[in-house]
Design a protein around this motif. Structure first.
Motif, PDB file in Angstrom:
ATOM      1  N   ALA A   1     -31.092 -18.675 -11.116  1.00 10.30           N
ATOM      2  CA  ALA A   1     -32.543 -18.632 -11.252  1.00 10.30           C
ATOM      3  C   ALA A   1     -33.030 -19.688 -12.241  1.00 10.30           C
TER       4      ALA A   1
ATOM      5  N   THR B   1     -35.497 -22.900 -11.143  1.00  8.77           N
ATOM      6  CA  THR B   1     -36.848 -23.007 -11.684  1.00  8.77           C
ATOM      7  C   THR B   1     -37.023 -24.159 -12.673  1.00  8.77           C
TER       8      THR B   1
ATOM      9  N   ARG C   1     -34.636 -27.192  -4.106  1.00  9.38           N
ATOM     10  CA  ARG C   1     -34.975 -25.776  -4.274  1.00  9.38           C
ATOM     11  C   ARG C   1     -35.428 -25.174  -2.946  1.00  9.38           C
TER      12      ARG C   1
ATOM     13  N   LYS D   1     -32.942 -21.857  -2.452  1.00  4.63           N
ATOM     14  CA  LYS D   1     -33.460 -20.493  -2.639  1.00  4.63           C
ATOM     15  C   LYS D   1     -33.362 -19.655  -1.356  1.00  4.63           C
TER      16      LYS D   1
ATOM     17  N   SER E   1     -31.106 -12.763  -8.962  1.00  2.29           N
ATOM     18  CA  SER E   1     -31.637 -14.124  -8.925  1.00  2.29           C
ATOM     19  C   SER E   1     -33.104 -14.150  -8.521  1.00  2.29           C
ATOM     20  N   SER E   2     -33.462 -13.393  -7.498  1.00  2.00           N
ATOM     21  CA  SER E   2     -34.841 -13.433  -7.012  1.00  2.00           C
ATOM     22  C   SER E   2     -35.816 -12.888  -8.046  1.00  2.00           C
TER      23      SER E   2
ATOM     24  N   ASP F   1     -35.923 -15.356 -10.954  1.00  2.00           N
ATOM     25  CA  ASP F   1     -36.631 -16.560 -10.523  1.00  2.00           C
ATOM     26  C   ASP F   1     -38.138 -16.344 -10.567  1.00  2.00           C
ATOM     27  N   ASP F   2     -38.599 -15.265  -9.979  1.00  2.00           N
ATOM     28  CA  ASP F   2     -40.038 -15.002  -9.967  1.00  2.00           C
ATOM     29  C   ASP F   2     -40.580 -14.755 -11.365  1.00  2.00           C
TER      30      ASP F   2
END
Length: 461
Positions: free
Chosen positions: A254, A258, A266, A270, A329-330, A333-334
């Motif tokens: 992540a 980013t 990316r 992703k 990771s998601s 990442d967010d």
């Protein structure tokens, strides 16, 4: 009458009501002198359509559950059913065959006893289908007439429609809550039955797990129901080994996506990483059983560990960790991407390096989302079944050696609820007690995550 038929009837009659109500609302504006409507004609149409469709769907859902029982009672009351066995599997098989032929699901019956029940089934199904259709039409007529007569120029149809839609949305949101309460109530009920046979102390603190489904259910051996090895296996595989793999790899991926990755790279990396979340768990199980577990065993033998098992906790934990990388990771990442750019730019303007900015600014600010992702991953890992079934084995071992076979709570739930076990036996009821403990653990993890998120969100908002 099937539920699909009821849905089609509701759509058709609702559309007819919509058209009729809309036409009536338009007629008010064409009168001399023209009358100003409080709401647009479309809202009058939706008001009548909802009044027709919703009661039909409610009745249809209830009728689809009640009608099969009424059909069965009617068939059993027929003289042709007098030769059926009183209870048992044979009786259910005969009735199922007769029903299948009567509904067109089969061409002929295997048991001669079922032949005489085909016509009673057809007659009962036809009779209750007609009853359902007649009652549905009467409900639609009554609801449609009531709502249609309320249409007037000063009728606030828009407000009524919005309230009805809001009520439907509220009911939809309550489905999840009521389902959770239903699950909790069923688990509690069966767990209480189990603890009436087996001591809770022996279950929660015992170190030997070996239920015997063939034992006397009236006097079970409580010492065989010690669940500590199962709890340890679940935590060791799902919350330790899997997290050692998932948290570093997920968080570092992540951060790279980013902060360092090129936007074009990316855009490819992703989605490729998130594909892991869509792979069926049985595929991970095959991979763990056929590839990872033999490789770990061969590696252990090569370094002189001859006692390594072909079904090990390490194999299941590693593959489980790979499986839940996208969850960590998601979310990370967010969360990192949601940190205001002013915080990152201000840190860099003060002379901090990119790595220092990540460690001291971005990660602390994004910590609520990261913690939420980790908790979600832990909950997902401890509830995983297929990987454990195929790679970790069924042995309830209380050991810290990752090269030995272990089992988890979910594996034992599957083992206890499959087969011909009686639901009055403690061996079968133990699955509900294990599920209840797993439910409480998952609830506690979510509660901790919410507390952590709330605390750090207040600090960085």
């Amino acid at each position: 009458m099937s539920l699909i038929t009821i849905i089609l009837i509701a759509i058709g009659l609702g559309l007819a009501g919509w058209l009729a109500a809309r036409a009536r609302a338009w007629s008010f504006q064409k009168e001399e002198p023209a009358t100003r409507l409080v709401a647009r004609p479309n809202y009058h149409g939706w008001y009548v359509a909802l009044w027709i469709a919703v009661p039909i769907l409610v009745f249809g859902t209830v009728w689809s559950l009640v009608a099969p029982q009424l059909v069965m009672q009617s068939v059993l009351a027929d003289p042709a059913a007098s030769n059926l066995p009183a209870f048992g599997f044979t009786r259910d098989a005969v009735l199922s065959e007769a029903r299948a032929v009567a509904t067109g699901g089969a061409q002929s019956v295997f048991n001669p006893e079922a032949e005489a029940l085909v016509e009673p089934f057809r007659a009962a199904i036809s009779r209750y289908n007609w009853i359902g259709i007649v009652v549905t039409v009467l409900i639609a007529f009554a609801a449609g007439t009531y709502s249609f007569l309320r249409i007037k120029p000063d009728f606030k149809a828009r407000t009524r429609v919005e309230r009805m839609v809001m009520l439907l949305l509220l009911l939809a949101s309550l489905v999840a809550i009521l389902t959770t309460f239903g699950i909790f109530a069923s688990l509690v009920f069966e767990t209480v039955r189990f603890f009436g046979m087996v001591s809770p102390v022996d279950f929660l603190f015992g170190t030997f797990w070996g239920p015997d489904p063939m034992s006397n259910p009236l006097s079970p051996d409580s010492s065989r129901y010690g669940a500590i090895p199962l709890f340890w296996g679940t935590i060791y595989i799902g919350a330790i080994i899997a997290m050692i793999v998932a948290i570093p790899l997920g968080l570092m991926s992540a951060i790279y996506l980013t902060q360092y990755a090129d936007p074009r790279l990316r855009a490819w990396l992703k989605p490729a990483l998130e594909i892991l979340a869509g792979v069926p768990t049985v595929v991970y199980g095959y991979f763990a059983a056929l590839t990872v577990a033999p490789a770990i065993r061969d590696w252990a033998v090569a370094i002189g560990i001859s006692s390594a098992s072909s079904e090990s906790a390490l194999a299941a934990g590693l593959v489980m960790g790979v499986m839940i990388i996208p969850f960590v990771s998601s979310m990370a990442d967010d969360s990192i991407a949601a940190v205001p750019s002013a915080m990152r730019d201000g840190s860099l303007a003060m002379g901090a390096t990119t790595s220092e900015t990540i460690r001291k600014v971005l990660v602390p600010a994004a910590l609520p989302g990261i913690v939420a992702g980790v908790m979600l991953a832990v909950s997902r890992a401890i509830g995983e079944t297929m990987i454990v079934v195929m790679a970790a084995g069924a042995a309830a071992n209380l050991t810290a050696n990752p090269l030995e076979a272990m089992t988890t709570v979910t594996f034992q739930i599957v083992a206890m609820l499959t087969g011909e076990g009686s639901f009055d036996h403690p061996a079968t009821l133990s699955a509900f007690a294990l599920g209840f403990v797993l439910f409480l653990v998952t609830l506690a993890l979510n509660f901790i995550a919410l507390r952590v998120v709330k605390r750090f969100r207040e600090a960085y908002e």
